[in-house]
Design an enzyme around this catalytic site. Sequence first.
Site, PDB file in Angstrom:
ATOM      1  N   SER A 136       0.823  -1.209   0.000  1.00  0.00           N
ATOM      2  CA  SER A 136       0.000   0.000   0.000  1.00  0.00           C
ATOM      3  C   SER A 136       0.861   1.264   0.000  1.00  0.00           C
ATOM      4  CB  SER A 136      -0.874  -0.069   1.271  1.00  0.00           C
ATOM      5  OG  SER A 136      -1.640   1.083   1.434  1.00  0.00           O
TER       6      SER A 136
ATOM      7  N   HIS B  23     -10.155  11.249  -7.360  1.00  0.00           N
ATOM      8  CA  HIS B  23      -9.924  12.661  -7.723  1.00  0.00           C
ATOM      9  C   HIS B  23      -9.625  12.851  -9.205  1.00  0.00           C
ATOM     10  CE1 HIS B  23     -10.251  14.158  -3.659  1.00  0.00           C
ATOM     11  NE2 HIS B  23      -9.696  13.009  -3.316  1.00  0.00           N
TER      12      HIS B  23
ATOM     13  N   LYS C 298     -17.608  13.529  -6.466  1.00  0.00           N
ATOM     14  CA  LYS C 298     -16.683  14.633  -6.736  1.00  0.00           C
ATOM     15  C   LYS C 298     -16.856  15.087  -8.201  1.00  0.00           C
ATOM     16  CE  LYS C 298     -14.160  13.200  -2.699  1.00  0.00           C
ATOM     17  NZ  LYS C 298     -13.040  12.527  -2.039  1.00  0.00           N
TER      18      LYS C 298
ATOM     19  N   THR D 225     -26.914  -3.056   3.523  1.00  0.00           N
ATOM     20  CA  THR D 225     -27.280  -1.640   3.567  1.00  0.00           C
ATOM     21  C   THR D 225     -28.175  -1.312   2.375  1.00  0.00           C
ATOM     22  OG1 THR D 225     -26.358   0.576   3.930  1.00  0.00           O
ATOM     23  CG2 THR D 225     -25.272  -0.759   2.255  1.00  0.00           C
ATOM     24  N   THR D 226     -29.014  -0.324   2.554  1.00  0.00           N
ATOM     25  CA  THR D 226     -29.978   0.042   1.513  1.00  0.00           C
ATOM     26  C   THR D 226     -29.269   0.643   0.295  1.00  0.00           C
ATOM     27  OG1 THR D 226     -31.636   0.404   3.211  1.00  0.00           O
ATOM     28  CG2 THR D 226     -32.042   1.451   1.078  1.00  0.00           C
TER      29      THR D 226
ATOM     30  N   THR E 142      -5.605  15.227   8.254  1.00  0.00           N
ATOM     31  CA  THR E 142      -5.772  15.154   6.796  1.00  0.00           C
ATOM     32  C   THR E 142      -4.421  15.364   6.108  1.00  0.00           C
ATOM     33  OG1 THR E 142      -7.991  16.030   7.099  1.00  0.00           O
ATOM     34  CG2 THR E 142      -7.129  16.045   4.860  1.00  0.00           C
TER      35      THR E 142
END
Length: 432
Positions: free
Chosen positions: A139, A219, A250, A279-280, A365
């Site tokens: 990674s 991005h 985005k 999940t919906t 961040t």
Amino acid sequence: MTYSAFFDKAIAGLKSEQRYRIFANLERDALRFPMALWRPDGPDSTPREVSIWCSNDYLTMGGHDLVIDAVVHAARRHGAGAGGTRNISGTHHPIVELEAELADLHGKQAALAFTSGWISNLAGISTIAQILPDCLIISDALNHNSMIEGVRRSGCEKVLFRHNDMAHLEEILQQAGQERAKLVVFESLYSMDGDIAPVKKIAALAKKYNALTYVDEVHAVGMYGPRGGGICEREGVMDQIDVIEGTLAKGFGTLGGYIAADANIIDAVRSFAPSFIFTTTLPPTVAAGACAAVRHLKTSQSERARHQRQAALTKHALTAAGLPVLDNESHIVPVMVNDAELCKQASDLLLERHSIYIQPINYPTVAKGAERLRITPTPRHTDEQIAGLVEALVDVWKTLKLPFHSADIVPLRKSGLAIDHCAYADMKRAAE
Ligand SMILES: *Cc1c(COP(=O)(O)O)cnc(C)c1O
């Protein structure tokens, strides 16, 4: 023991480190973006008009007529919600159409949509790695939180390679050997520095050492490549990357995330990922809106061209004014402050004095000491507004006594776009 004190203490810790986040209450104007109504906190808070300079709706597709029409039409036709999980009544026609559109965008056999890009990374990385026996995840050290969570969730062994460092990546691949299952996970465009990964080299190394590749193009989708397929499309390597992950929130201006890959990979994630299964489904409105954006950007070049132009112009003008822009080859315009408190003060001054909204970017961040204003010009930011931004930032820099670069010693990157030397002067005149 009073439970309440623990929460107070946790929050006080954040505040003392200048990491406490204050959300701006904004009402975007779909027609007049980047203009928005800002409602300051406090008792006598009169709403004020501000311009937004840090939105990730990079191409303003969220306010595009085709997208809005698709959303409204889908709401009238199918209602507001999906009504269930994918397995139990929630596989509506717009989501099936959207997935076909996304598979086609990336030249893959299949695609799978999730409720967000964050969830698509969690589900995609963890499920793929778990299915492979004794998988080693390799990674990039600067991968996004959602990818880190996917790696963690897999429970597999992981090793980090230094950011975009191909020699280090090769060393790790070599050490792991041909036989061991390996998944290389990385981003194509890193959103804080705006730098771009050497996707061709990564694909070639992965092939050489028999590793699977997983790229986050969040991005870049919509914004790069002749059909908006991202950096891998632009570099002609989409077919050499095994899994492409993207967001619909985005460049495509709506909500949701996805992966695109071979049909059996998609089928496996569909069948085993809890964050997909339990999940919906995204509502038909969102799927239809996203689908309209993806379709439009496959043929229309004008949004991409204007986006690149306005970003390059902003970089050029800020650099010419001596502001410390971090140079890169993308649409991201980072202006470095390198101090949490000053970054917050710069952002506050911009908003209060100049009605310009740019959220400060602080730890975690970005690294401590690398705090910045991250500016994301869109096709709808005019040359005049860019000139106004430059003036405002210069004022803020002077007020806070932040350092300027000497404009003539800062080399200006050739943006590849025809922005003549007089652009900044012209813009200044236009703003006056
Ligand atoms: C924003 C982001 C995501 C998450 O996408 P969402 O659709 O906003 O959940 C994933 N990866 C990267 C690199 C991002 O910046």
